[in-house]
Design an enzyme around this catalytic site. Structure first.
Site, PDB file in Angstrom:
ATOM      1  N   ASP A   1      64.864  66.143 -85.860  1.00 36.24           N
ATOM      2  CA  ASP A   1      65.419  67.337 -84.984  1.00 36.24           C
ATOM      3  C   ASP A   1      64.419  67.558 -83.927  1.00 36.24           C
ATOM      4  OD1 ASP A   1      63.382  68.487 -86.773  1.00 36.24           O
ATOM      5  OD2 ASP A   1      64.859  69.773 -87.804  1.00 36.24           O
ATOM      6  N   HIS A   2      63.032  67.618 -83.982  1.00 33.74           N
ATOM      7  CA  HIS A   2      62.226  67.908 -83.096  1.00 33.74           C
ATOM      8  C   HIS A   2      62.091  66.968 -81.886  1.00 33.74           C
ATOM      9  CE1 HIS A   2      61.146  70.461 -86.443  1.00 33.74           C
ATOM     10  NE2 HIS A   2      60.100  71.052 -85.497  1.00 33.74           N
TER      11      HIS A   2
ATOM     12  N   ASP B   1      57.304  71.847 -92.817  1.00 37.49           N
ATOM     13  CA  ASP B   1      57.500  72.806 -91.872  1.00 37.49           C
ATOM     14  C   ASP B   1      57.644  74.374 -92.320  1.00 37.49           C
ATOM     15  OD1 ASP B   1      59.335  72.578 -88.730  1.00 37.49           O
ATOM     16  OD2 ASP B   1      59.630  74.437 -89.883  1.00 37.49           O
TER      17      ASP B   1
ATOM     18  N   ARG C   1      59.264  81.851 -82.132  1.00 36.64           N
ATOM     19  CA  ARG C   1      57.804  82.116 -81.723  1.00 36.64           C
ATOM     20  C   ARG C   1      57.856  82.084 -80.429  1.00 36.64           C
ATOM     21  NH1 ARG C   1      55.661  77.576 -86.088  1.00 36.64           N
ATOM     22  NH2 ARG C   1      55.578  79.085 -87.637  1.00 36.64           N
TER      23      ARG C   1
ATOM     24  N   SER D   1      52.573  77.100 -87.221  1.00 34.19           N
ATOM     25  CA  SER D   1      53.298  75.982 -87.678  1.00 34.19           C
ATOM     26  C   SER D   1      52.402  75.420 -88.960  1.00 34.19           C
ATOM     27  CB  SER D   1      53.195  74.848 -86.490  1.00 34.19           C
ATOM     28  OG  SER D   1      52.788  73.786 -86.952  1.00 34.19           O
TER      29      SER D   1
ATOM     30  N   ARG E   1      52.017  72.239 -88.932  1.00 34.92           N
ATOM     31  CA  ARG E   1      51.426  70.862 -88.582  1.00 34.92           C
ATOM     32  C   ARG E   1      50.039  70.526 -89.027  1.00 34.92           C
ATOM     33  NH1 ARG E   1      51.848  72.897 -82.297  1.00 34.92           N
ATOM     34  NH2 ARG E   1      54.019  73.600 -83.186  1.00 34.92           N
TER      35      ARG E   1
HETATM   36  C1  MIC Z   1      57.104  74.954 -85.106  1.00 31.33           C
HETATM   37  O1  MIC Z   1      58.132  75.587 -85.012  1.00 31.33           O
HETATM   38  O2  MIC Z   1      55.939  75.124 -84.530  1.00 31.33           O
HETATM   39  C2  MIC Z   1      57.266  73.629 -85.724  1.00 31.33           C
HETATM   40  C3  MIC Z   1      57.331  72.619 -84.709  1.00 31.33           C
HETATM   41  O3  MIC Z   1      58.508  73.219 -86.291  1.00 31.33           O
HETATM   42  C4  MIC Z   1      56.267  73.445 -86.648  1.00 31.33           C
HETATM   43  C5  MIC Z   1      55.940  72.032 -87.357  1.00 31.33           C
HETATM   44  C6  MIC Z   1      55.579  70.985 -86.310  1.00 31.33           C
HETATM   45  O4  MIC Z   1      54.501  71.544 -85.807  1.00 31.33           O
HETATM   46  O5  MIC Z   1      55.910  69.957 -86.461  1.00 31.33           O
HETATM   47  C7  MIC Z   1      56.432  74.384 -87.921  1.00 31.33           C
HETATM   48  O6  MIC Z   1      56.971  75.350 -87.836  1.00 31.33           O
HETATM   49  O7  MIC Z   1      55.859  73.865 -88.939  1.00 31.33           O
HETATM   50 FE1  SF4 Z   2      62.503  73.591 -84.826  1.00 26.76          FE
HETATM   51 FE2  SF4 Z   2      60.264  74.679 -85.567  1.00 26.76          FE
HETATM   52 FE3  SF4 Z   2      61.861  75.775 -83.600  1.00 26.76          FE
HETATM   53 FE4  SF4 Z   2      62.788  75.990 -85.828  1.00 26.76          FE
HETATM   54  S1  SF4 Z   2      61.054  76.963 -85.251  1.00 26.76           S
HETATM   55  S2  SF4 Z   2      64.021  75.464 -84.235  1.00 26.76           S
HETATM   56  S3  SF4 Z   2      62.028  73.987 -86.876  1.00 26.76           S
HETATM   57  S4  SF4 Z   2      60.675  73.970 -83.541  1.00 26.76           S
END
Ligand code: MIC
Ligand code: SF4
Length: 647
Positions: A64-65, A119, A379, A539, A541
């Site tokens: 999805d990313h 995630d 965010r 995140s 990550r």
């Molecule tokens: C995000 O919203 O920052 C992400 C991308 O979903 C991350 C995960 C990632 O960095 O792959 C998260 O929220 O954990």
């Molecule tokens: Fe995707 Fe993270 Fe954004 Fe949710 S917050 S839509 S998991 S990038």
């Protein structure tokens, strides 16, 4: 004394430890989820453990990313993820099926079960009464291998919901209200458990929005009870057999209580550039907006999009606004079409994108220079949108559509009557992009396809007896993982290639960080980063730990750490040191040379005070509070080394 819901689920899954807040416990994990940006690494890690099949009740791999396919990299990752899912008994959600949290809520969430996801917004499933926790990829890999998940027993905060939301005020506003009270670090070490008469007025997707945004408060998880709303949701998904009623015991207690009068809430927004910079909408009303997006795992459910569609039955999008919709899932999209919502959206002047994270993680949808962008995302950390500086506000779908129509930030109550939106009793179910696991004998024959961008995991050396090196960077409070390891269209495709992605560590804070770190590493010296409060928020990550570790960072010294980032640092052998005297932060500077003598022995003996000698400045004392297992991980150089030693 009775148990609250969180304690009930934990006690049913407890493998070791006592349910005393702050003490380390281990819990059994029923389900796991990964997404593509963290998943490639998580599956490389799972593979290196050497099992034949996942040991969970259910594991799902979502794409999805990284949907943008500008070259072979993301496409290769998709194929790798699909074939590795086929090989190890994992469900695979193909690109286009939707955002992991939305799809999981629809197709897999089961009340009372535990879910660990790579995630940070995994707690979204708390809307369906799961104990759902975000973690680094390695923790998820170990859970897939049947290992328990270790965490500190959280405090349980009871959030007492009273009354009912008024028209134009929505679940997002409940979360924004809590963010204004708790800030981005007020949920640290806590589970937010919702109870009270207001709970039953909220549908599962609304509850999911609230649980999702608990992550922005730093909470370990968020959870609602399982009741008639949960039943209605599962029934509409054709999954009523998964329903169990779950509620806290009537005589249970909470570590803290927060009261929320739903009927006193008003439309709120989070101003640039932090999710807790919350104000009532009318304070910012009248400012021109150029982009509005409804989407993300927080607010892209059918209810959210139907609301927008209903408003656009009577109004048109303002000519100066790009109003964009990112549907949460294929199911949302198909039901929206069926209920004629899509027609009003298209007719009203909306730009439709595919299902997925898209602009939420900077994969496209960057706003124009010096312009306000309103988003129903999670965010608004600086620069996350892809434009720098950016002016991103986080809002409800109600505020989004009202502002898109007026062309300026608008209190949605100005639109008049609130449109009636009701969810169907049963959804059209379409699992055509969801591939079930293969039976074991067929799975064994699958060949995993690896493109050239998928680099093997490097080895991580054990902790040396003495750490000597340089403070390469000093940063302030609330540093996010987006600062440490940025995302976006250029960098995200490198998630399965550690040497390549490492070049971007702290890129927007100190463009020379990676180069300087590597030079230091070549000389056999260690790097330290100094931070303030809540270091590493945001995140899950693990690249925000893995990539610095690859560059030779062995020490992070901060006033406090965010939960998932701290766990990721430990998993990859980086010391998360906390100032004993927070004033010492002021005397630290970039370029300081440091030496930590006897660090291995300190860990082996289980001591918790570390003396850091700073050349020319004397001694700085730091706390290193680790569980025995965490100590072993750092000594071994990474949890992966440890898992291999343990077999
Ligand atoms: C995000 O919203 O920052 C992400 C991308 O979903 C991350 C995960 C990632 O960095 O792959 C998260 O929220 O954990
Ligand atoms: Fe995707 Fe993270 Fe954004 Fe949710 S917050 S839509 S998991 S990038």
């Amino acid at each position: 004394m009775g148990l609250n819901l969180t304690q009930k689920i934990i006690s049913q899954h407890l493998v070791s430890g006592k349910m005393i807040p702050g003490e380390e416990i281990a819990i059994r994990i029923d389900q796991t989820l990964t997404q593509d940006a963290t998943g490639t690494m998580a599956y490389l890690e799972f593979e290196s453990i050497g099992l034949d099949r996942v040991k969970t009740e259910l594991s799902v791999s979502y794409v999805d990313h990284n949907l943008l396919q500008t070259d072979f990299k993301n496409a290769d990752d998709h194929l790798f993820l699909q074939t590795i899912a086929m090989r190890y008994g994992i469900w695979f959600s193909k690109p286009g099926n939707g955002i992991c949290h939305q799809v999981h809520l629809e197709r897999f969430a089961v009340p009372g079960k535990t879910l660990l996801g790579s995630d940070s917004h995994t707690p979204t499933a708390g809307g369906c009464a799961m104990l759902a926790i975000g973690a680094g990829g390695l923790d998820v890999a170990l859970a897939m291998a049947g290992r328990p998940f270790y965490l500190n027993m959280p405090k349980v905060v009871g959030v007492h919901l009273k009354g009912r939301l008024r028209p134009w005020v929505s679940a997002r506003d409940v979360a924004l209200y809590l963010l204004s009270k708790l800030t981005v670090k007020g949920g640290l070490g806590k589970v937010l458990e919702y109870f009270g008469e207001g709970v039953r007025t909220l549908t599962v997707p609304e509850r999911a929005t609230i649980c999702n945004l608990g992550t922005e408060m730093g909470a370990t998880s968020s959870i609602f009870p399982s009741d008639e709303q949960t039943y209605a949701w599962l029934k509409a998904q054709g999954r009523e057999k998964d329903f169990v009623e779950l509620s806290p015991d009537p005589d249970c207690t909470y570590d803290e209580i927060i009261e929320v009068d739903l009927d006193k809430l008003e439309p709120l927004l989070a101003c640039p550039s932090s999710p807790d910079n919350v104000k009532p909408v009318y304070v910012e009303a009248g400012k021109p907006v150029f982009q509005v997006i409804v989407g993300s795992c927080a607010n892209s459910s059918l209810k959210d999009l139907l609301l927008v569609a209903k408003v656009l039955e009577k109004h048109r999008v303002h000519p100066m606004v790009s109003f964009e919709i990112n549907p949460g899932s294929l199911q949302v999209l198909e039901n929206l079409v069926h209920l004629s919502g899509m027609k009003s959206l298209l007719h009203g002047g909306v730009r439709i994108h595919q299902t997925g994270c898209l602009g939420c993680i900077g994969m496209g949808q960057a706003p124009p220079t010096n312009s306000i962008s309103l988003r129903t995302f999670t965010r608004n950390f600086p620069g996350r949108s892809g434009t720098s500086p950016d002016f991103v506000y986080l809002v409800s779908p109600e505020v989004a559509v009202a502002s898109a129509v007026k062309g300026v930030i608008t209190d949605p109550r100005d639109l008049g009557d609130y449109p009636e939106v009701s969810l169907p009793e049963s959804f059209i179910i379409n699992d055509s992009l969801l591939i079930p696991p293969l039976p074991e004998d067929e799975a064994k024959k699958v060949e995993i396809i690896r493109g050239p961008n998928i680099a093997p995991l490097p080895a991580f050396d054990p902790l040396p007896e003495t750490l000597e090196g340089v403070v390469l960077l000093k940063v302030g409070d609330n540093i996010t993982t987006d600062h440490i390891m940025p995302a976006g269209a250029q960098i995200l495709p490198l998630r399965s290639n550690l040497p390549a992605i490492s070049k971007f560590v702290y890129k927007n804070v100190d463009a020379e960080f990676a180069e300087n770190a590597l030079k230091l590493k070549e000389k056999g010296r260690a790097a330290m980063v100094v931070g303030g409060e809540n270091y590493g928020q945001g995140s899950s990550r693990e690249h925000a730990a893995l990539a610095p570790r690859y560059l030779g960072v062995r020490v992070k010294l901060a006033k406090s750490f965010a939960r998932i980032h701290r766990a990721n640092l430990i998993n990859f052998g980086i010391l998360p040191l906390v100032f004993v005297n927070p004033e010492d932060y002021d005397k630290m500077e970039k370029g300081d040379e440091f030496i930590i003598q006897g660090i291995r022995s300190i860990l082996e003996k289980g001591e918790s005070i570390v003396k850091i000698d700073i050349k020319g400045k004397g001694e700085v004392l730091a706390k290193l509070e680790l569980s025995p297992r965490e100590r072993q991980s750092i000594l071994a150089g990474s949890l992966l080394n440890l898992a291999r030693i343990e077999g």
